[in-house]
Design an enzyme around this catalytic site. Sequence first.
Site, PDB file in Angstrom:
ATOM      1  N   ASP A 110     -12.699 -11.650 -24.390  1.00 15.62           N
ATOM      2  CA  ASP A 110     -11.007 -11.518 -23.874  1.00 15.62           C
ATOM      3  C   ASP A 110     -10.126 -11.633 -25.034  1.00 15.62           C
ATOM      4  OD1 ASP A 110     -10.662 -12.706 -20.594  1.00 15.62           O
ATOM      5  OD2 ASP A 110     -11.894 -11.137 -21.115  1.00 15.62           O
ATOM      6  N   ALA A 111     -10.931 -12.761 -25.933  1.00 14.27           N
ATOM      7  CA  ALA A 111      -9.785 -13.045 -27.085  1.00 14.27           C
ATOM      8  C   ALA A 111      -9.783 -11.889 -28.419  1.00 14.27           C
ATOM      9  CB  ALA A 111     -10.378 -14.843 -27.582  1.00 14.27           C
TER      10      ALA A 111
ATOM     11  N   TYR B   1      -9.941  -8.518 -27.603  1.00  8.97           N
ATOM     12  CA  TYR B   1      -9.381  -7.606 -27.317  1.00  8.97           C
ATOM     13  C   TYR B   1      -7.580  -8.097 -27.205  1.00  8.97           C
ATOM     14  CZ  TYR B   1      -6.755  -5.019 -23.383  1.00  8.97           C
ATOM     15  OH  TYR B   1      -6.116  -3.927 -22.839  1.00  8.97           O
ATOM     16  N   ASP B   2      -7.058  -9.275 -26.844  1.00 13.34           N
ATOM     17  CA  ASP B   2      -6.151  -9.530 -27.119  1.00 13.34           C
ATOM     18  C   ASP B   2      -5.219  -9.900 -28.715  1.00 13.34           C
ATOM     19  OD1 ASP B   2      -6.524 -12.786 -24.463  1.00 13.34           O
ATOM     20  OD2 ASP B   2      -5.956 -10.146 -23.697  1.00 13.34           O
TER      21      ASP B   2
ATOM     22  N   SER C 253       6.496 -10.634   6.850  1.00 11.22           N
ATOM     23  CA  SER C 253       5.580  -9.508   7.100  1.00 11.22           C
ATOM     24  C   SER C 253       5.394 -10.379   8.725  1.00 11.22           C
ATOM     25  CB  SER C 253       4.209 -10.436   6.564  1.00 11.22           C
ATOM     26  OG  SER C 253       4.676 -12.521   7.130  1.00 11.22           O
TER      27      SER C 253
ATOM     28  N   GLU D 154       6.801   2.204  15.909  1.00  9.22           N
ATOM     29  CA  GLU D 154       6.234   3.344  14.532  1.00  9.22           C
ATOM     30  C   GLU D 154       4.997   2.387  13.583  1.00  9.22           C
ATOM     31  OE1 GLU D 154       9.297   1.101  11.887  1.00  9.22           O
ATOM     32  OE2 GLU D 154      10.979   1.080  13.573  1.00  9.22           O
TER      33      GLU D 154
ATOM     34  N   LYS E 175       2.464   1.610  11.371  1.00  7.13           N
ATOM     35  CA  LYS E 175       1.933   1.165  10.476  1.00  7.13           C
ATOM     36  C   LYS E 175       1.662   1.857   9.338  1.00  7.13           C
ATOM     37  CE  LYS E 175       1.283  -3.682   9.510  1.00  7.13           C
ATOM     38  NZ  LYS E 175       0.382  -3.722   8.734  1.00  7.13           N
TER      39      LYS E 175
ATOM     40  N   ASP F 187      -0.105   2.026   5.447  1.00  6.26           N
ATOM     41  CA  ASP F 187      -1.116   1.410   4.913  1.00  6.26           C
ATOM     42  C   ASP F 187      -0.363   1.242   3.307  1.00  6.26           C
ATOM     43  OD1 ASP F 187      -2.227   0.002   4.242  1.00  6.26           O
ATOM     44  OD2 ASP F 187      -4.301   0.272   4.702  1.00  6.26           O
TER      45      ASP F 187
ATOM     46  N   ARG G  84       7.351  -6.303  -3.479  1.00  5.79           N
ATOM     47  CA  ARG G  84       8.098  -6.850  -2.423  1.00  5.79           C
ATOM     48  C   ARG G  84       7.269  -8.890  -2.057  1.00  5.79           C
ATOM     49  NH1 ARG G  84       4.191 -10.559   1.467  1.00  5.79           N
ATOM     50  NH2 ARG G  84       5.397 -11.067   3.338  1.00  5.79           N
TER      51      ARG G  84
ATOM     52  N   GLU H 253       7.580   1.800   3.102  1.00  3.86           N
ATOM     53  CA  GLU H 253       6.357   1.715   2.229  1.00  3.86           C
ATOM     54  C   GLU H 253       5.833   2.381   1.382  1.00  3.86           C
ATOM     55  OE1 GLU H 253       5.215  -0.678   4.090  1.00  3.86           O
ATOM     56  OE2 GLU H 253       2.830  -0.344   3.377  1.00  3.86           O
TER      57      GLU H 253
ATOM     58  N   TYR I  77      11.933   2.028   6.555  1.00  2.00           N
ATOM     59  CA  TYR I  77      12.008   1.509   8.314  1.00  2.00           C
ATOM     60  C   TYR I  77      12.226   0.668   8.463  1.00  2.00           C
ATOM     61  CZ  TYR I  77       7.682  -0.931   5.820  1.00  2.00           C
ATOM     62  OH  TYR I  77       7.352  -1.431   5.130  1.00  2.00           O
TER      63      TYR I  77
ATOM     64  N   LYS J 278      -2.845  -4.404  15.788  1.00  2.00           N
ATOM     65  CA  LYS J 278      -3.328  -3.155  14.923  1.00  2.00           C
ATOM     66  C   LYS J 278      -4.596  -2.184  15.595  1.00  2.00           C
ATOM     67  CE  LYS J 278      -3.955  -4.554  10.910  1.00  2.00           C
ATOM     68  NZ  LYS J 278      -3.775  -5.752   9.874  1.00  2.00           N
TER      69      LYS J 278
ATOM     70  N   CYS K  29     -37.318   3.163 -10.098  1.00  2.00           N
ATOM     71  CA  CYS K  29     -36.613   3.373  -9.894  1.00  2.00           C
ATOM     72  C   CYS K  29     -37.121   5.220  -9.264  1.00  2.00           C
ATOM     73  CB  CYS K  29     -35.400   3.355 -10.658  1.00  2.00           C
ATOM     74  SG  CYS K  29     -34.511   5.228 -11.252  1.00  2.00           S
TER      75      CYS K  29
ATOM     76  N   CYS L 165     -36.289   7.755 -12.580  1.00  2.56           N
ATOM     77  CA  CYS L 165     -36.844   7.965 -13.993  1.00  2.56           C
ATOM     78  C   CYS L 165     -38.529   7.013 -13.253  1.00  2.56           C
ATOM     79  CB  CYS L 165     -36.032   7.532 -15.046  1.00  2.56           C
ATOM     80  SG  CYS L 165     -36.180   5.260 -14.753  1.00  2.56           S
TER      81      CYS L 165
ATOM     82  N   CYS M  57     -32.833  -0.671 -11.869  1.00  2.00           N
ATOM     83  CA  CYS M  57     -33.940  -0.230 -12.968  1.00  2.00           C
ATOM     84  C   CYS M  57     -33.575  -0.213 -14.022  1.00  2.00           C
ATOM     85  CB  CYS M  57     -33.197   1.302 -13.028  1.00  2.00           C
ATOM     86  SG  CYS M  57     -33.968   2.637 -14.258  1.00  2.00           S
TER      87      CYS M  57
ATOM     88  N   CYS N 299     -33.044   7.069 -17.917  1.00  2.00           N
ATOM     89  CA  CYS N 299     -33.218   6.636 -16.774  1.00  2.00           C
ATOM     90  C   CYS N 299     -31.528   7.559 -16.648  1.00  2.00           C
ATOM     91  CB  CYS N 299     -33.062   5.881 -15.460  1.00  2.00           C
ATOM     92  SG  CYS N 299     -32.670   6.444 -14.807  1.00  2.00           S
TER      93      CYS N 299
HETATM   94  S1  IVH Z   1       8.842  -4.121   9.704  1.00  2.00           S
HETATM   95  C1  IVH Z   1      10.816  -7.376   9.077  1.00  2.00           C
HETATM   96  N1  IVH Z   1       7.907  -1.667   9.699  1.00  2.00           N
HETATM   97  O1  IVH Z   1       3.523  -3.793   7.010  1.00  2.00           O
HETATM   98  C2  IVH Z   1       9.723  -6.503   9.056  1.00  2.00           C
HETATM   99  N2  IVH Z   1       6.774  -2.783   8.288  1.00  2.00           N
HETATM  100  O2  IVH Z   1       2.708  -6.701   7.747  1.00  2.00           O
HETATM  101  C3  IVH Z   1       8.965  -5.410   7.853  1.00  2.00           C
HETATM  102  N3  IVH Z   1       4.502  -1.948   7.422  1.00  2.00           N
HETATM  103  O3  IVH Z   1       5.050  -5.784   4.266  1.00  2.00           O
HETATM  104  C4  IVH Z   1       8.329  -5.231   8.144  1.00  2.00           C
HETATM  105  N4  IVH Z   1       4.804  -0.348   8.137  1.00  2.00           N
HETATM  106  O4  IVH Z   1       4.197  -3.306   3.897  1.00  2.00           O
HETATM  107  C5  IVH Z   1       7.528  -2.865   9.141  1.00  2.00           C
HETATM  108  N5  IVH Z   1       7.313   0.776  10.172  1.00  2.00           N
HETATM  109  C6  IVH Z   1       6.615  -0.428   9.388  1.00  2.00           C
HETATM  110  C7  IVH Z   1       5.822  -0.854   8.512  1.00  2.00           C
HETATM  111  C8  IVH Z   1       5.475  -1.799   7.693  1.00  2.00           C
HETATM  112  C9  IVH Z   1       3.788  -0.625   7.418  1.00  2.00           C
HETATM  113  C10 IVH Z   1       3.920  -3.062   6.364  1.00  2.00           C
HETATM  114  C11 IVH Z   1       4.685  -3.319   5.406  1.00  2.00           C
HETATM  115  C12 IVH Z   1       4.480  -4.990   6.185  1.00  2.00           C
HETATM  116  C13 IVH Z   1       3.673  -5.359   6.675  1.00  2.00           C
HETATM  117  C14 IVH Z   1       3.442  -6.684   7.898  1.00  2.00           C
END
Ligand code: IVH
Length: 717
Positions: A42-43, A45-46, A91, A125, A127, A129, A148, A184, A236, A324, A418, A421, A442, A448
């Site tokens: 690391d050093a 590289y830095d 959250s 709505e 959720k 990802d 965030r 999102e 959202y 979920k 292996c 090979c 291996c 190989c």
């Molecule tokens: S509302 C106070 N709506 O889920 C309300 N969040 O676990 C805040 N996310 O950080 C969020 N789809 O990244 C909301 N339709 C949706 C969402 C959503 C995905 C994510 C968002 C949030 C996380 C919370």
Amino acid sequence: MSAKPPAKLSSAEAQKELDRLAREIAEHDRRYHGEDAPTISDADYDALRRRNADIEARFPLLVRPDSPSHRVGAKASEKFAKVVHARPMLSLDNAFSDEDVEDFIGRVRRFLGLKDEEEIAVTAEPKIDGLSASLRYENGLLVQGATRGDGSEGEDITANLRTLSDIPLRLKGKPPAVLEVRGEVYMTHKAFEALNKRQEKEGKATYANPRNSAAGSVRQLDPGITAGRALNFFAYTWGEISTLPAATQSGMLEKFRDYGFVVNPLVRRCESLAQVLKFYREIESKRAKLGYDIDGVVYKVDRLDWQERLGFVSRSPRWAIAHKFPAEQAETVLEDIEIQVGRTGKLAPVARLVPVTVGGVVVRNATLHNEDEIARKDVRIGDTVVIQRAGDVIPQIVRVIAEKRPKSAKPYHFPTKCPVCGSHAVREVDEKTGKEDVDRRCTGGLICAAQAVERLRYFVSRPAFDIEGFGSIYIETLFEKGLLKEPADIFRLAKKPDLLNRALAERRAEMSAERRAKEGKDEVKKSKKDEEGEGRLVENLVAAIEARRRIAMDRFINALGIRHVGETNARLIARNYPSIEAFVEAMAQKDAVEELQHIQGVGDVLAQAVKDFFDEPHNRKLVANLLKEVTVTPLPKPKTEGSPVAGKTVVFTGALEKMTRQEAKARAEMLGAKVSGSVSAKTDLVVAGPGAGSKLKEAAKHNVEVIDEDAWLRLIG
Ligand code: IVH
């Protein structure tokens, strides 16, 4: 390597040096990110990055468009500016069952003091990802975009977010004067796959899943890179807002659409618990075909006056919950277990399954992780197994259904050779803990095919043979064409420039044909100038190879890619043998391990690894072939007599001005000192230059003497 301090460089030298640093840093980034196999500390590289920055500071006109300082390096030293969110980004609480959702509605009802008959409308709505982002608009113009972060403070990624076509730079209609829209950032499955394919082709790191790739893409220091990534955004919710344009969540989403945002088309207003749960099942069944990852459904109380009254508990609103999805599971039969050999030689067991649909996706393979995992779950070929797909992760085998085991089920014996090979595959024992590694690897190394390309890359790299310009693309091409199988081939090829030229020209033709096919263009005739350019490339390459026909013994040993042998250990070993022949001969003896252990600084694991390498006949052959092509020069014996630092452990830290780190290290070692990368109670001396940091604290802690570069030079005369 130029040792001149930046202040003494001429403009031409600076340009050359920036060019070299850009290439070198990019290569280290690739090794660190893409292969998890850094070849420098690391050093060091830095120090490279620092030198690059110092030269750029002196010669701002020479800053390259692809300068490492524009990019997030392996260890990002640069940072985004911090943004304090006007209203925290919260959250969500989770619900895992229908009952949890019912409880949520019940809590809302009680909190608001509503009668049982009164329905509570919610928006449901998907959720998404991805990663959440907050966009601040003032008078309809995008002024700031932030991640965030920890919810209170995020990072300013305005320039990057501006490149997303789903994010309007100027709002339509009559938005509030101050409006923070939150939503999102995500990547579709299609874009994710295309990106990974491209990354792979360019020898760059691939991403594990669409969410990581979205996150990685918006956190690029160069917005140009973000712009090249297909990212999307669903709006959202909101943060600070000067006036509320609607009285409900669903009304707000409508407004967002009017302002020019993309709102998820599946969002629905539900008026009862029954409707909510029905919607959840609907989304669950559509999930696999959406084309982007979602991990549940979010319910939000629709009326904003109720949201206001409900407020928050710690960091989540009382008015919303995330329902979920469970990890998707299915039953199928395990037909076979196959072993895949990774580029580091790791033997990875893969379950071949009778194809089964899990959450809409056909699964044929699942990971079994390693040998111990197979034993722990007692997985046998022919067993009926439960497999699981959680979001985007590789399907896994959860358990065996014992009642369904047929008599013919066969226990699996993990191979000790292996499959690619035929070399021994071993589990190493950690020197400190005495524990066996979970992975079997291996020992075939260069012979190989699974590992060869990777090893050949290391062979030509800077700390090894340092063959300039012999990039990954050449290695891959020549390997695929069967012209490059072992290191000696590099030197054999240098004698046949025509062959080399033809292979590379063919490859280039294939590449441009692919490109043309993609772009639907006709063939372009190669100009004389192009041909001359190509010829020169090969000429340069041959010259670079020829320049390494004489090679120092430590580089030679390092280049072999023996496990646990890097630059330092290679030098330790090299210094103890008068010639490479003497070393090879010694390794063929029964007492080779003991002999190596006698070298100061060589431990049991290292000694055993070196002996294991030379015990493999193919490795001996590889070394013998290579020795037919190159001349290895022994290292001069350290002049330790009268040396004030003989036997001492020295650490260099901070910037050195009169010599490079490499040079300092080499000189210290010549004088019989051991140079270490970290300070401990065993350190005798720390040589510190400007910018030295934590190592000075460590030195103080252990009472180690610290001197500056000049004092060091006086000491060693
Ligand atoms: S509302 C106070 N709506 O889920 C309300 N969040 O676990 C805040 N996310 O950080 C969020 N789809 O990244 C909301 N339709 C949706 C969402 C959503 C995905 C994510 C968002 C949030 C996380 C919370």
